[in-house]
Design a protein around this motif. Structure first.
Motif, PDB file in Angstrom:
ATOM      1  N   ILE A  86      -1.274   9.605   0.156  1.00  0.00           N
ATOM      2  CA  ILE A  86      -2.286   8.992   1.029  1.00  0.00           C
ATOM      3  C   ILE A  86      -2.383   9.813   2.311  1.00  0.00           C
ATOM      4  CG2 ILE A  86      -2.807   6.986   2.471  1.00  0.00           C
ATOM      5  CD1 ILE A  86      -1.410   5.281   0.334  1.00  0.00           C
ATOM      6  N   LEU A  87      -1.212  10.158   2.799  1.00  0.00           N
ATOM      7  CA  LEU A  87      -1.150  10.922   4.034  1.00  0.00           C
ATOM      8  C   LEU A  87      -1.937  12.223   3.910  1.00  0.00           C
ATOM      9  CD1 LEU A  87       0.574  10.924   6.687  1.00  0.00           C
ATOM     10  CD2 LEU A  87       2.009  12.559   5.511  1.00  0.00           C
ATOM     11  N   ILE A  88      -1.686  12.920   2.823  1.00  0.00           N
ATOM     12  CA  ILE A  88      -2.351  14.208   2.637  1.00  0.00           C
ATOM     13  C   ILE A  88      -3.859  13.996   2.527  1.00  0.00           C
ATOM     14  CG2 ILE A  88      -2.630  16.126   1.002  1.00  0.00           C
ATOM     15  CD1 ILE A  88       0.459  15.652   0.425  1.00  0.00           C
ATOM     16  N   ALA A  89      -4.245  12.964   1.774  1.00  0.00           N
ATOM     17  CA  ALA A  89      -5.669  12.714   1.584  1.00  0.00           C
ATOM     18  C   ALA A  89      -6.346  12.409   2.917  1.00  0.00           C
ATOM     19  CB  ALA A  89      -5.859  11.545   0.624  1.00  0.00           C
ATOM     20  N   VAL A  90      -5.661  11.645   3.769  1.00  0.00           N
ATOM     21  CA  VAL A  90      -6.290  11.256   5.027  1.00  0.00           C
ATOM     22  C   VAL A  90      -6.330  12.413   6.003  1.00  0.00           C
ATOM     23  CG1 VAL A  90      -6.034   9.766   7.032  1.00  0.00           C
ATOM     24  CG2 VAL A  90      -5.753   8.827   4.750  1.00  0.00           C
TER      25      VAL A  90
ATOM     26  N   ILE B 227       5.720  16.812  10.929  1.00  0.00           N
ATOM     27  CA  ILE B 227       4.789  16.963  12.054  1.00  0.00           C
ATOM     28  C   ILE B 227       3.454  16.294  11.723  1.00  0.00           C
ATOM     29  CG2 ILE B 227       3.364  18.698  13.237  1.00  0.00           C
ATOM     30  CD1 ILE B 227       5.835  20.490  13.405  1.00  0.00           C
ATOM     31  N   ALA B 228       3.036  16.417  10.463  1.00  0.00           N
ATOM     32  CA  ALA B 228       1.729  15.862  10.073  1.00  0.00           C
ATOM     33  C   ALA B 228       1.733  14.340   9.950  1.00  0.00           C
ATOM     34  CB  ALA B 228       1.287  16.474   8.744  1.00  0.00           C
ATOM     35  N   LEU B 229       2.919  13.725   9.875  1.00  0.00           N
ATOM     36  CA  LEU B 229       2.979  12.268   9.759  1.00  0.00           C
ATOM     37  C   LEU B 229       2.083  11.616  10.808  1.00  0.00           C
ATOM     38  CD1 LEU B 229       6.810  11.466   9.504  1.00  0.00           C
ATOM     39  CD2 LEU B 229       5.079  10.765   7.836  1.00  0.00           C
ATOM     40  N   PRO B 230       1.478  10.493  10.471  1.00  0.00           N
ATOM     41  CA  PRO B 230       0.709   9.795  11.505  1.00  0.00           C
ATOM     42  C   PRO B 230       1.638   9.332  12.620  1.00  0.00           C
ATOM     43  CG  PRO B 230       0.970   8.416   9.562  1.00  0.00           C
ATOM     44  CD  PRO B 230       1.528   9.761   9.209  1.00  0.00           C
ATOM     45  N   GLY B 231       1.042   8.976  13.730  1.00  0.00           N
ATOM     46  CA  GLY B 231       1.901   8.583  14.840  1.00  0.00           C
ATOM     47  C   GLY B 231       1.335   7.410  15.606  1.00  0.00           C
TER      48      GLY B 231
ATOM     49  N   GLU C 266      -3.309   6.438  16.630  1.00  0.00           N
ATOM     50  CA  GLU C 266      -4.277   7.528  16.553  1.00  0.00           C
ATOM     51  C   GLU C 266      -5.568   7.062  15.887  1.00  0.00           C
ATOM     52  OE1 GLU C 266      -2.645  11.755  15.547  1.00  0.00           O
ATOM     53  OE2 GLU C 266      -1.570  10.286  14.376  1.00  0.00           O
ATOM     54  N   GLU C 267      -6.672   7.534  16.447  1.00  0.00           N
ATOM     55  CA  GLU C 267      -7.981   7.269  15.859  1.00  0.00           C
ATOM     56  C   GLU C 267      -7.998   7.656  14.380  1.00  0.00           C
ATOM     57  OE1 GLU C 267     -11.399   7.982  19.027  1.00  0.00           O
ATOM     58  OE2 GLU C 267     -11.201   9.602  17.573  1.00  0.00           O
ATOM     59  N   GLY C 268      -8.451   6.765  13.542  1.00  0.00           N
ATOM     60  CA  GLY C 268      -8.581   7.087  12.113  1.00  0.00           C
ATOM     61  C   GLY C 268      -7.260   7.174  11.364  1.00  0.00           C
ATOM     62  N   SER C 269      -6.168   6.741  12.007  1.00  0.00           N
ATOM     63  CA  SER C 269      -4.853   6.906  11.403  1.00  0.00           C
ATOM     64  C   SER C 269      -4.661   5.991  10.194  1.00  0.00           C
ATOM     65  CB  SER C 269      -3.784   6.572  12.441  1.00  0.00           C
ATOM     66  OG  SER C 269      -2.521   6.490  11.829  1.00  0.00           O
ATOM     67  N   PRO C 270      -3.931   6.474   9.170  1.00  0.00           N
ATOM     68  CA  PRO C 270      -3.594   5.589   8.051  1.00  0.00           C
ATOM     69  C   PRO C 270      -2.753   4.396   8.504  1.00  0.00           C
ATOM     70  CG  PRO C 270      -2.545   7.753   7.808  1.00  0.00           C
ATOM     71  CD  PRO C 270      -3.472   7.853   8.967  1.00  0.00           C
ATOM     72  N   LEU C 271      -2.108   4.506   9.657  1.00  0.00           N
ATOM     73  CA  LEU C 271      -1.299   3.381  10.146  1.00  0.00           C
ATOM     74  C   LEU C 271      -2.166   2.172  10.493  1.00  0.00           C
ATOM     75  CD1 LEU C 271       1.291   5.171  12.461  1.00  0.00           C
ATOM     76  CD2 LEU C 271       1.539   4.469  10.080  1.00  0.00           C
TER      77      LEU C 271
END
Ligand code: GLU
Length: 569
Positions: free
Chosen positions: A5-9, A501-505, A516-521
């Motif tokens: 999911i992370l990669i896709a987003v 590093i790429a993980l959402p935050g 973060e704007e648009g974050s999967p979180l």
């Protein structure tokens, strides 16, 4: 599962690496030499890689990156600003070097107050000489090069001079900053001539920009050494630019420049899950804040929870709230204020702080604690939000690693230009108010003091003592959070550094969680709100760079949110 999911987003958000805009830089030797350079701009990373290819050290590479960034990423860092440098070796040597800007000797706690005693609005203060500290990067570079340089001083400047003289192509990110921070970038006729067209519009991405004034400045420092910057005509002229823009009676003097020096400092270290984490101490809040965020979470099994668990992100936010409360109260320049660094890193203290965190509900009140050795209770200040900066890392063929954060503070610093480079606005990292309710603020302005920083160059050693990670980030107050998040990614979740590093935050220094704007979180919004949190969705200035010892080699990584790249020469 979370990772796909992370990669896709993130894939659509990632800016393409701007290799097509890279100015050609001649390689001196061919064939792989080992090591790595990671920086926020490909031209700057290449400048560092060029030093490694010619047999230079990681210190040479990092200095060449800092100088090249002055040219190609003027919104973020440069010789008009300061920074923090750390160097670690496989043999266990560890040093940090503080090139933070200093307030003029004549500055007083009332520096940012107007005639009525009220703090000047931040937007006003930034654009005056009040915000400009004595730049530290040239002194830092000279001190670091003096100990660890292998390439001639003048040669470090060659890539940056070529970029400034022959031109570099504006990237989409730089062009966006010219739009967003027009009040600073275009403050002076020099800034307008460099980056705006005849109609006053910012030059678009893809434009070739030349900066002959900066080429000449760099040439002078290359030939004359740091004295060409801190003494004599260049320093006198800079002082005049700053003094002319300063509304107070006691502006910067030539002596402030002549007496500036970078300071070697001890690196505070602590152990998180058997990994030794070493960072930048005062005047930076980097080491203490990164470590507190991590150590307060040690009682929780983050590895078992994993990055897809709402509980993981709740715990991360709660730990940030506690860490930032302590940082606000205690962190400042320890040459002026007693800072209880070892108390703030003390395992028992942080275990007590961590015990305040519940996995099932939000703390009502995340107040500062009393770390061992805290002798002076001071008031929380009123520091403006920062956003700018560049982080880079370099590792050489001998395995010596440098992690260096360089900054002019906000975009284009104060907006005042001298010799083709922007002068910082670092002094607005001080609290604009000197006291609260009659209690002094630790981070108030004082003559010769360095403002508190968030910058967090960090080195990590594995349980067997191997140096395994070098990292840091740009982005003001979010910096310690970005570093802590990446370390949790690597240490607890077993991710390689690029994915960590790429993980959402998310960022939670106060009462709300900024996602973060648009974050999967954001898919966790309901669950986080049910725990008692308030969420705000905002663009966050995340931009981390690092390198990891993995499978017998150093692997560099740059934030997919940025234009950064890693080069393995
Ligand atoms: N001036 C800030 C600091 O030293 C950094 C600015 C930024 O990263 O945005 O903490």
């Amino acid at each position: 599962m979370f990772r796909p999911i992370l990669i896709a987003v993130f894939a659509p958000l990632a800016l393409a690496a701007c290799t097509s805009t890279t100015a050609p830089i001649e390689s001196v030797s061919s064939g792989p030499v080992g090591g790595v350079v990671s920086a926020a701009d490909p031209r700057a990373a290449e400048a560092g890689a060029q030093m490694l290819r010619r047999g230079g050290s990681s210190t040479d590479a990092a200095i060449a990156v800092m100088l090249a960034l002055t040219v190609v990423e003027p919104q973020s860092s440069g010789i008009g600003g300061g920074g923090f440098y750390m160097r670690g070796t496989p043999e266990g040597d560890l040093v940090t070097l503080d090139g933070r800007e200093r307030a003029p000797a004549a500055a007083t706690p009332a520096w940012f107050l107007d005639a009525s005693g009220a703090p000047r609005p931040f937007g006003q203060a930034v654009l005056t000489g009040l915000s400009i500290g004595v730049p530290g990067n040239v002194a830092l570079a000279a001190a670091a090069h003096g100990r660890y340089g292998r390439v001639e001083w003048a040669d470090l400047f060659a890539p940056a001079i070529a970029l400034a003289r022959d031109g570099w192509v504006l990237t989409p990110r730089s062009a966006e900053f010219l739009q967003l921070a027009r009040n600073r970038a275009a403050l002076t006729p020099e800034g307008r001539a460099l980056f705006y067209d005849a109609a006053g519009e910012p030059l678009p991405a893809g434009t070739l920009v030349r900066n002959p004034a900066l080429a000449a400045t760099l040439e002078a420092i290359a030939q004359g050494g740091p004295d060409a910057f801190y003494r004599g005509p260049m320093a006198e002229a800079m002082v005049q630019v700053i003094a002319a823009a300063t509304p107070n009676d006691a502006p910067m003097t030539g002596n402030d420049f002549a007496t500036y020096s970078a300071a070697w400092r001890t690196s505070p270290c602590g152990t998180y899950r058997q990994y030794r984490i070493c960072g930048m101490g005062p005047p930076s809040s980097g080491a203490t804040t990164v470590f507190a965020v991590l150590k307060q979470l040690e009682q929780f099994d983050l590895a078992a929870l994993g990055p897809a668990s709402t509980t993981s992100w709740h715990l991360f936010a709660e730990s940030q709230r506690l860490a930032y409360a302590d940082r606000e109260l205690y962190l400042a320049d320890s040459d002026f204020v007693p800072v209880p660094v070892s108390g703030m890193m003390d395992a028992a203290y942080l275990a007590r702080r961590g015990a305040l965190i519940s996995a099932t509900t939000r703390m009502a009140n995340a107040a500062a604690g009393t770390p061992p050795g805290a002798l002076v209770a001071m008031a929380d200040g009123a520091e403006p939000v920062e956003s700018g900066t560049s982080h880079f890392v370099a590792v050489d063929q001998w395995g010596a690693a440098v992690t260096y954060t360089s900054t002019v503070e906000g975009p284009y610093g104060s907006g005042h230009i001298f010799g083709g480079f922007y002068l910082n606005n670092e002094l607005t990292d001080f609290s604009l108010v000197p006291e609260q309710g009659g209690v002094a603020v630790a981070n108030r302005v004082e003559g010769g003091k360095r403002p508190r920083s968030s910058m967090a160059p960090t080195l990590v050693y594995a349980p067997d003592g191997t140096l395994v990670l070098v990292i840091g980030a740009a982005g003001g107050g979010t910096i310690p959070v970005q570093v802590a998040k990446a370390l949790i990614g690597v240490i607890d979740w077993g991710l390689p550094i690029d994915q960590a590093i790429a993980l959402p935050g998310l960022y939670a220094p106060g009462n709300e969680i900024v996602v973060e704007e648009g974050s999967p979180l954001l898919t966790m919004r309901g669950a986080l709100e049910a725990l008692g949190h308030t969420l705000v969705e905002r663009r966050l200035p995340f931009k981390a760079n690092g390198a990891q010892w993995l499978g017998g080699q150093w692997i560099g990584a740059a934030d997919p949110r940025s234009e950064g790249v890693a080069i393995h020469p």
